[in-house]
Design an enzyme around this catalytic site. Sequence first.
Site, PDB file in Angstrom:
ATOM      1  N   GLY A  97       0.786  -1.236   0.000  1.00  0.00           N
ATOM      2  CA  GLY A  97       0.000   0.000   0.000  1.00  0.00           C
ATOM      3  C   GLY A  97       0.808   1.271   0.000  1.00  0.00           C
ATOM      4  N   SER A  98       1.904   1.328  -0.758  1.00  0.00           N
ATOM      5  CA  SER A  98       2.724   2.546  -0.741  1.00  0.00           C
ATOM      6  C   SER A  98       1.979   3.734  -1.341  1.00  0.00           C
ATOM      7  CB  SER A  98       4.050   2.320  -1.472  1.00  0.00           C
ATOM      8  OG  SER A  98       3.842   2.061  -2.849  1.00  0.00           O
ATOM      9  N   ASN A  99       1.170   3.509  -2.384  1.00  0.00           N
ATOM     10  CA  ASN A  99       0.365   4.605  -2.923  1.00  0.00           C
ATOM     11  C   ASN A  99      -0.697   5.049  -1.932  1.00  0.00           C
ATOM     12  OD1 ASN A  99       1.086   5.455  -5.719  1.00  0.00           O
ATOM     13  ND2 ASN A  99       0.909   3.266  -6.126  1.00  0.00           N
ATOM     14  N   LEU A 177     -10.721  -8.301  -9.343  1.00  0.00           N
ATOM     15  CA  LEU A 177     -11.623  -7.590 -10.248  1.00  0.00           C
ATOM     16  C   LEU A 177     -12.753  -6.966  -9.442  1.00  0.00           C
ATOM     17  CD1 LEU A 177     -12.038  -7.096 -13.307  1.00  0.00           C
ATOM     18  CD2 LEU A 177     -13.625  -9.044 -13.289  1.00  0.00           C
ATOM     19  N   ILE A 178     -13.044  -5.707  -9.734  1.00  0.00           N
ATOM     20  CA  ILE A 178     -14.099  -4.984  -9.011  1.00  0.00           C
ATOM     21  C   ILE A 178     -15.466  -5.489  -9.480  1.00  0.00           C
ATOM     22  CG2 ILE A 178     -15.112  -2.722  -8.583  1.00  0.00           C
ATOM     23  CD1 ILE A 178     -12.412  -3.214  -7.242  1.00  0.00           C
ATOM     24  N   ASN A 192      -8.084   3.718 -10.649  1.00  0.00           N
ATOM     25  CA  ASN A 192      -7.017   2.731 -10.443  1.00  0.00           C
ATOM     26  C   ASN A 192      -5.719   3.302 -10.981  1.00  0.00           C
ATOM     27  OD1 ASN A 192      -5.844   0.093  -9.859  1.00  0.00           O
ATOM     28  ND2 ASN A 192      -5.781  -0.210 -12.069  1.00  0.00           N
ATOM     29  N   HIS A 194      -2.045   2.021 -12.629  1.00  0.00           N
ATOM     30  CA  HIS A 194      -1.397   0.859 -13.247  1.00  0.00           C
ATOM     31  C   HIS A 194       0.034   1.232 -13.612  1.00  0.00           C
ATOM     32  CE1 HIS A 194      -1.278  -2.952 -15.452  1.00  0.00           C
ATOM     33  NE2 HIS A 194      -0.650  -2.295 -16.409  1.00  0.00           N
ATOM     34  N   ASP A 235      -8.137  -2.901 -16.450  1.00  0.00           N
ATOM     35  CA  ASP A 235      -7.303  -1.874 -17.102  1.00  0.00           C
ATOM     36  C   ASP A 235      -7.861  -1.349 -18.430  1.00  0.00           C
ATOM     37  OD1 ASP A 235      -5.486  -2.360 -15.019  1.00  0.00           O
ATOM     38  OD2 ASP A 235      -4.463  -3.911 -16.168  1.00  0.00           O
TER      39      ASP A 235
END
Length: 300
Positions: A97-99, A177-178, A192, A194, A235
């Site tokens: 979770g760095s973002n 997948l959402i 999202n 990517h 994506d």
Amino acid sequence: MEAQRLLHGFCPNSAIPPIQNPKKPFFMIFNPSLDHSKRWTSFKTHHYDAPQKVSWSKRRLECRNSVEKAGGFTGGEKGLESGIRPKNLAVFVSGGGSNFRSIHEACLRGSVHGDIVVLATNKSGCGGAEYARGKGIPVILFPKTKDEPEALSPNDLVAALRGFEVDFILLAGYLKLIPVELIRAYPKSILNIHPSLLPAFGGKGYYGMKVHKAVIASGARYSGPTVHFVDEHYDTGRILAQRVVPVLADDTADELAARVLHEEHRLYVEVTSALCDERIVWREDGVPIIQSKENPNEYS
């Protein structure tokens, strides 16, 4: 019978003293069938009492005061002056979770006019979930699996996010997948990031180091992160922002990954700031663009 699910975490309020023993479990029961304005419906505690409930408006005031003492708002000032309310954000992670951490830090210092009110993950022990618990951010599990039987179903996930009054959802290294139920509940409100320049090197199976190895193997001279809106596939949603980095002749996947990740942290914070400031505009052809904060007549 009313459906109830466990929310792992506790009410994120700066007025609440930290729990002294984080190893002892704490659970919060969420009832999606009740009034969504009542965020917390009941508590189940082990070994210690539940923290005293404090209103969210008070929590925001305390957070703002702490930011002002640290040097004042940046992006937040524009939102306050224009009457734009702070946005409630949900972040989805599967790993470190760095973002997520970068966005959370930006919220705390005021460069993002919003609050992360809940974290969702498919791995209860991942680094992002541990960071959230340490910061007082509630953690919910999704999807339900045999390893995570207490996780939420798609409909209960939507109800839980509604209970937190979530405005926008940010995927930050979430590998599942959402579900269509969530996409329909939050149209044009799920982003999202990517680690490649989509539409290249995207889709099912392209994540993490697999992306960077594929980029190097292709001979591409440039790569970089892409922030896009989320649809029902991997994506393929509308691209909102990109940042280009060079692919060097002697790059390893680790070196390229580090270069891209550095730009990810900057780009996702900038996009989240624009999102919370309501500076994302949809062109007539369906392409989202970002209005400049400095010059409202410029877009990117």
